[in-house]
Motif scaffolding. Structure first.
Motif, short mmCIF file in Angstrom:
data_model
loop_
_atom_site.label_atom_id
_atom_site.label_comp_id
_atom_site.label_asym_id
_atom_site.label_seq_id
_atom_site.Cartn_x
_atom_site.Cartn_y
_atom_site.Cartn_z
N PRO A 269 0.71 -7.00 -3.92
CA PRO A 269 0.74 -7.14 -2.46
C PRO A 269 2.16 -7.12 -1.90
O PRO A 269 2.44 -6.46 -0.88
CB PRO A 269 0.05 -8.48 -2.20
N GLN A 270 3.08 -7.82 -2.56
CA GLN A 270 4.47 -7.85 -2.11
C GLN A 270 5.09 -6.45 -2.18
O GLN A 270 5.79 -6.01 -1.27
CB GLN A 270 5.27 -8.82 -2.99
N LEU A 271 4.82 -5.73 -3.27
CA LEU A 271 5.33 -4.38 -3.43
C LEU A 271 4.80 -3.46 -2.34
O LEU A 271 5.54 -2.67 -1.76
CB LEU A 271 4.97 -3.83 -4.81
N MET A 272 3.50 -3.57 -2.07
CA MET A 272 2.90 -2.70 -1.04
C MET A 272 3.44 -3.03 0.35
O MET A 272 3.70 -2.12 1.15
CB MET A 272 1.38 -2.82 -1.07
N HIS A 273 3.60 -4.30 0.66
CA HIS A 273 4.10 -4.67 1.99
C HIS A 273 5.56 -4.25 2.18
O HIS A 273 6.01 -4.07 3.32
CB HIS A 273 3.93 -6.17 2.22
N SER A 274 6.29 -4.09 1.08
CA SER A 274 7.68 -3.66 1.17
C SER A 274 7.82 -2.15 1.24
O SER A 274 8.88 -1.63 1.58
CB SER A 274 8.47 -4.18 -0.04
N ALA A 290 -4.10 -0.43 -0.54
CA ALA A 290 -3.08 0.21 0.31
C ALA A 290 -3.55 0.30 1.75
O ALA A 290 -2.78 0.04 2.68
CB ALA A 290 -2.75 1.60 -0.24
N ALA A 291 -4.82 0.64 1.95
CA ALA A 291 -5.35 0.74 3.31
C ALA A 291 -5.32 -0.62 4.00
O ALA A 291 -4.98 -0.71 5.19
CB ALA A 291 -6.77 1.29 3.28
N ALA A 292 -5.67 -1.68 3.28
CA ALA A 292 -5.62 -3.03 3.87
C ALA A 292 -4.18 -3.42 4.20
O ALA A 292 -3.95 -4.18 5.14
CB ALA A 292 -6.22 -4.04 2.90
N SER A 293 -3.22 -2.88 3.44
CA SER A 293 -1.81 -3.17 3.67
C SER A 293 -1.20 -2.27 4.73
O SER A 293 -0.03 -2.45 5.09
CB SER A 293 -1.02 -3.00 2.36
N GLY A 294 -1.96 -1.28 5.21
CA GLY A 294 -1.42 -0.33 6.18
C GLY A 294 -0.35 0.57 5.58
O GLY A 294 0.64 0.89 6.24
N LEU A 295 -0.56 0.99 4.32
CA LEU A 295 0.44 1.74 3.59
C LEU A 295 -0.02 3.20 3.39
O LEU A 295 -0.94 3.46 2.61
CB LEU A 295 0.69 1.08 2.23
N PRO A 296 0.60 4.17 4.07
CA PRO A 296 0.22 5.59 3.92
C PRO A 296 0.34 6.05 2.48
O PRO A 296 1.23 5.61 1.73
CB PRO A 296 1.23 6.31 4.83
N LYS A 342 3.58 10.92 11.97
CA LYS A 342 2.39 10.99 11.12
C LYS A 342 2.16 9.69 10.37
O LYS A 342 1.02 9.23 10.23
CB LYS A 342 2.52 12.14 10.12
N LEU A 343 3.23 9.05 9.91
CA LEU A 343 3.10 7.77 9.23
C LEU A 343 2.46 6.73 10.16
O LEU A 343 1.58 5.96 9.75
CB LEU A 343 4.46 7.27 8.74
N SER A 344 2.89 6.69 11.40
CA SER A 344 2.34 5.73 12.36
C SER A 344 0.87 5.99 12.61
O SER A 344 0.08 5.04 12.71
CB SER A 344 3.12 5.81 13.68
#
Length: 371
Positions: A269-274, A290-296, A342-344
């Motif tokens: 989780p920490q890695l994904m949020h960073s 990743a989707a829950a973290s909002g990570l493209p 696109k990321l947004s």
């Protein structure tokens, strides 16, 4: 009374899903335990199946793909009366005794094998318990229709017709989302997450991992990215349990100032949020995390099978992109990393799709419909 979650040690995704559900029950002060369902066949069978699943998955992905497609095309392989079905349900009596001894009245299956065993058990020993299946991929996996439990929790409403077409009664299908740990929803801020990993706030962080067993073209892709990273980008590569891969990358690129090579980690989780971008194979759990973290995501078609369906889903949903070769994926990833528009858009789509944690939705539904 209590809840029993039946998982399988065929990849860590099923266990991660089980732990997310278990945490929701624990948050409400309720007894909930996770058990490897294959142990009711035998402990030796559990080790054998999990070991060979990992070996084929990592070292022979084409064989894994061929096997999966064969089962998709011949669903009768798992039907009642076949040798495969008899083997997978051979622990039904031991499972029945375990449920009685533990006084469980709510059984949740996060893999199709225990769902088949629970179905066989209830045919022999009808019981006043609530039973459910939780899909851990964005498709109706082969033989799910051969089970018969009270409800089927699926990752997304758009999959209802696929499950119904396979013979699952539509009234039993609940689009809950795919359960991931609460930590993936709890973003404290990208700058803070980067600081905790000693990554400068102004640097982009690219995160790459391909499951707990570290499969796919990670080495080739890392090499390609090492040639293309700009001065303000950092790449973290998580090799998981693949010690051979980790050693090779450490020897080859361990001295690169902008590349970090990790083995097994407990801070995903920490890695994904960073991270600003995630390169991964389309496993059901990792993509959902990743989707829950909002990570493209940039998806790597490494293993196929059910992951082909996951890849198709996330591409259609606008949460991911993909390429055919390591060179193409590397170019695509670095181009996307600089396309903030696109990321947004991808992050907004993920946030809308994950408005409510799936484990919470499953818990609430089962509480409301518990016998």
């Amino acid at each position: 009374m209590g809840t029993l979650i039946l998982s399988c040690n065929t990849g860590e995704g099923h266990n991660s899903c089980a732990k997310a559900i278990q945490a929701e029950y624990a948050a409400h002060g309720e007894r909930c335990e996770i058990v490897d369902a294959l142990q009711f066949i035998s402990r030796r069978a559990s080790r054998f199946i999990s070991d060979w699943h990992s070996r084929i998955y990592r070292h022979a992905p084409k064989l894994y793909q061929a096997g999966y497609r064969n089962v998709e095309n011949r669903p009768s392989v798992f039907r009642e009366g076949t040798s495969v079905h008899r083997y997978l349900t051979s622990g039904a009596e031991r499972l029945y005794q375990f449920i009685c001894d533990g006084q469980y009245d709510n059984i949740i299956c996060v893999h199709v094998f225990p769902a088949l065993a629970v179905t066989a058990m209830l045919e022999r020993h009808p019981m006043a318990i609530t039973t459910s299946f939780v899909a851990t991929d964005y498709t109706c996996s082969p033989s799910v229709e051969d089970s018969n439990v009270d409800c089927y929790f699926i990752p997304e409403a758009s999959l209802i017709n696929e499950f119904a077409a396979r013979g699952i009664p539509q009234k039993k299908i609940i689009p809950s989302g795919l359960p991931v740990r609460a930590a993936f929803y709890q973003d404290t801020g990208k700058a803070e997450a980067k600081a905790s990993l000693d990554i400068p706030a102004e640097h982009q962080h690219l995160l790459m991992m391909c499951g707990s067993i570290g499969c796919g073209p990670i080495r080739e892709l890392t090499e390609e990215l090492s040639l293309r990273l700009s001065y303000d980008q950092i790449l973290t590569v998580v090799c998981g349990a693949n010690e051979e891969l980790s050693a090779k990358l450490q020897k080859q690129l361990g001295g690169h100032p902008d590349i970090r090579i990790l083995g097994m980690v407990d801070n995903v989780p920490q890695l994904m949020h960073s991270a600003d971008l995630f390169l991964t194979k389309p496993g059901g759990l990792s993509t959902s995390e990743a989707a829950a973290s909002g990570l493209p995501m940039v998806l790597i078609d490494a293993v196929a099978g059910c992951e082909e369906h996951n890849l198709d889903y996330f591409l259609r949903a606008g949460m991911a992109v993909t390429g055919d070769t390591p060179e193409e994926i590397a170019d695509l990833a670095l181009h996307l990393a600089h396309d903030e528009k696109k990321l947004s858009a991808m992050r907004r789509t993920m946030q809308a799709a994950n408005a409510r944690p799936a484990a919470e939705a499953i818990y609430d539904w089962l509480q409301a419909h518990h016998e």
